[in-house]
Design a protein around this motif. Structure first.
Motif, short mmCIF file in Angstrom:
data_model
loop_
_atom_site.label_atom_id
_atom_site.label_comp_id
_atom_site.label_asym_id
_atom_site.label_seq_id
_atom_site.Cartn_x
_atom_site.Cartn_y
_atom_site.Cartn_z
N GLU A 244 0.81 -1.30 0.01
CA GLU A 244 -0.04 -0.04 -0.01
C GLU A 244 0.98 1.24 0.01
N ARG A 245 1.97 1.20 0.85
CA ARG A 245 2.88 2.46 0.89
C ARG A 245 3.83 2.46 -0.02
N ARG A 246 3.95 1.36 -0.86
CA ARG A 246 5.17 1.33 -2.10
C ARG A 246 6.44 1.76 -1.41
N SER A 247 6.59 1.10 -0.18
CA SER A 247 7.83 1.71 0.37
C SER A 247 8.03 0.84 1.56
N PHE A 248 9.30 0.09 1.92
CA PHE A 248 9.66 -0.51 3.17
C PHE A 248 9.76 0.45 4.44
N THR A 249 10.50 1.76 4.03
CA THR A 249 10.66 2.71 5.04
C THR A 249 9.32 3.06 5.55
N GLU B 32 7.50 2.69 9.26
CA GLU B 32 7.02 3.94 10.39
C GLU B 32 5.72 4.14 10.57
N ASP B 33 4.80 3.52 9.47
CA ASP B 33 3.37 3.20 9.83
C ASP B 33 3.14 2.09 11.18
N LEU B 34 3.93 1.21 11.07
CA LEU B 34 3.91 -0.12 12.06
C LEU B 34 4.84 -0.06 13.00
N VAL C 16 10.93 -5.32 8.65
CA VAL C 16 9.85 -5.28 7.77
C VAL C 16 10.57 -5.96 6.56
N THR C 17 11.83 -5.54 6.01
CA THR C 17 12.65 -6.26 4.96
C THR C 17 12.53 -7.72 4.98
N ASP C 18 12.94 -8.16 6.44
CA ASP C 18 13.36 -9.62 6.71
C ASP C 18 12.07 -10.20 6.58
N ALA C 19 10.98 -9.70 6.98
CA ALA C 19 9.61 -10.21 7.14
C ALA C 19 9.22 -10.60 5.67
N VAL C 20 9.20 -9.75 4.75
CA VAL C 20 9.04 -9.91 3.43
C VAL C 20 9.88 -10.87 2.69
N LYS C 21 11.15 -10.91 2.80
CA LYS C 21 12.04 -11.87 2.38
C LYS C 21 11.81 -13.22 2.73
N ALA C 22 11.57 -13.26 4.21
CA ALA C 22 11.19 -14.72 4.62
C ALA C 22 9.78 -15.10 3.83
N ARG D 230 8.37 -14.44 -6.22
CA ARG D 230 8.80 -12.90 -5.99
C ARG D 230 7.34 -12.29 -5.78
N LEU D 231 7.16 -11.52 -4.68
CA LEU D 231 6.00 -10.72 -4.47
C LEU D 231 6.33 -9.30 -4.86
N LEU D 232 7.42 -8.87 -4.74
CA LEU D 232 7.54 -7.30 -5.17
C LEU D 232 8.93 -7.14 -6.06
N GLU D 233 8.56 -6.10 -6.60
CA GLU D 233 9.57 -5.63 -7.63
C GLU D 233 10.19 -4.24 -6.73
N ARG D 234 11.59 -4.45 -6.67
CA ARG D 234 12.24 -3.25 -6.00
C ARG D 234 13.22 -2.64 -6.93
N THR D 235 12.89 -1.23 -6.87
CA THR D 235 13.77 -0.43 -7.52
C THR D 235 14.37 0.65 -6.68
N THR D 236 15.32 1.58 -7.01
CA THR D 236 15.84 2.83 -6.05
C THR D 236 14.52 3.90 -5.82
N ARG D 237 13.40 3.74 -6.67
CA ARG D 237 12.52 4.86 -6.42
C ARG D 237 11.36 4.27 -5.68
N GLN D 238 10.87 2.92 -6.18
CA GLN D 238 9.65 2.39 -5.53
C GLN D 238 9.67 0.89 -5.63
N VAL D 239 8.79 0.43 -4.54
CA VAL D 239 8.42 -1.04 -4.47
C VAL D 239 7.09 -1.32 -5.09
N ARG D 240 6.87 -2.01 -5.93
CA ARG D 240 5.45 -2.56 -6.50
C ARG D 240 5.40 -3.80 -6.39
#
Length: 311
Positions: free
Chosen positions: A28-33, A37-39, A46-52, A60-70
């Motif tokens: 929803e936030r398109r961002s790990f950071t 903060e919300d949680l 958060v990163t480790d949770a998604v990787k696990a 693969r559930l997320l595409e990660r770029t330097t600008r956005q997560v989708r």
């Protein structure tokens, strides 16, 4: 706190729900950071949770770029299933009286209305629901509730975003007012024709993208009149203060200037040609069942406005 390795299978199942919540907030936030903060969690958690989660599912559930997560297509499909499961879990928890309502709740509100009608009663709501962590932001702009992690919106005016479910909770009486000093210099208008030679304080609306005309009701019809404005503002508090200083006519909800009228700081004019009432709406995203804590909060807000209308 999220934990990932437990010998107890029941605890592991509960951790899966927490992981779903984390993953859904990242989507929803398109961002790990921002999700962290919300949680209220470290970003690494958060990163480790998604990787696990991706490792356990083998996709693969997320595409990660330097600008956005989708989300990937698989990620978007899994996200929709997560939302349904999380809603069912929260409904089940809320149905147990001793469980109570808990968790973060973010609302974006019309600031002036919030301060006048809602804020004085907020301590009682928070005392009744000590598990709710409320975050309030103020604005009068169009917001992307999903992308910005907002659970509900309180707005004055008619909704223009068809992606939101809107519930009208109030109709605000509007009044036309000016300061005694302004009226002593320009005269008190008795009808709409007498507005010739008067000035207004312009109000810029971010919702319409332009200045709002003055609006009057005459013989059942709405009449819009645009007067010269030497000052234009986009904040309700500044608008009212400028009127107190004698800079022109304004139209605002009656609740906002009731004390000024009673104290003689502002004078109501053209009472026989009132502006049309302004609706107040509560909104939440379409296609998503609000969490029980959000439902409780919006029901409480609606009750406040019903009580305000009876005064």
């Amino acid at each position: 706190m999220i934990r990932y390795h437990h010998p107890d299978k029941a605890n592991d199942q509960m951790d899966r729900f927490e992981t779903m919540r984390v993953f859904s907030r990242v989507v929803e936030r398109r961002s790990f950071t921002r999700a962290a903060e919300d949680l209220g969690l470290p970003r690494s958690t958060v990163t480790d949770a998604v990787k696990a989660l991706e490792a356990r599912l083998g996709v693969r559930l997320l595409e990660r770029t330097t600008r956005q997560v989708r989300p990937t297509p698989d990620g978007e499909a899994f996200h929709q299933r997560c939302l349904a499961l999380i809603a069912d879990l929260e409904d089940a928890e809320a149905s147990v009286a001793d469980a109570g309502l808990r968790g973060p709740l973010r609302a974006d509100v019309h600031g002036t209305l919030w301060r006048h009608v809602v804020l004085p009663h907020l301590p009682a709501f928070l005392e009744r629901h000590p598990g709710i962590e409320l975050r309030v932001t103020e604005g009068d702009r169009l917001v992307d509730l999903v992308r910005e992690g907002i659970d509900c919106v309180l707005r004055v005016g008619t909704p223009r975003d068809g992606r939101l479910i809107a519930r009208r909770v109030a109709l605000l009486d509007e009044v036309t007012v000016a300061s005694p000093d302004y009226l002593s210099r320009h005269g008190r208008p008795r009808d709409l024709q007498a507005l010739d030679g008067h000035m207004t304080i312009g109000f810029y609306s971010s919702a319409t993208g332009g200045l709002l005309p003055l609006e009057f009701t005459r013989d059942g019809e709405v009449v819009e009149i645009t007067l010269p404005a030497r000052l234009t503002v986009d904040g309700a508090e500044t608008l009212t203060e400028a009127a107190r200083l004698g800079l022109g006519l304004i139209q605002v909800p009656r609740y906002h200037v009731a004390s000024d009228i009673a104290a003689g700081r502002l004078v109501e004019v053209l009472e026989n040609f009132p502006p049309t009432p302004t609706p107040v709406h509560l909104m939440h995203p379409e296609g998503r069942q609000p969490a029980p804590r959000v439902q409780a909060f919006t029901a409480w807000l609606a009750g406040l406005f019903r009580a305000e209308a009876r005064r």
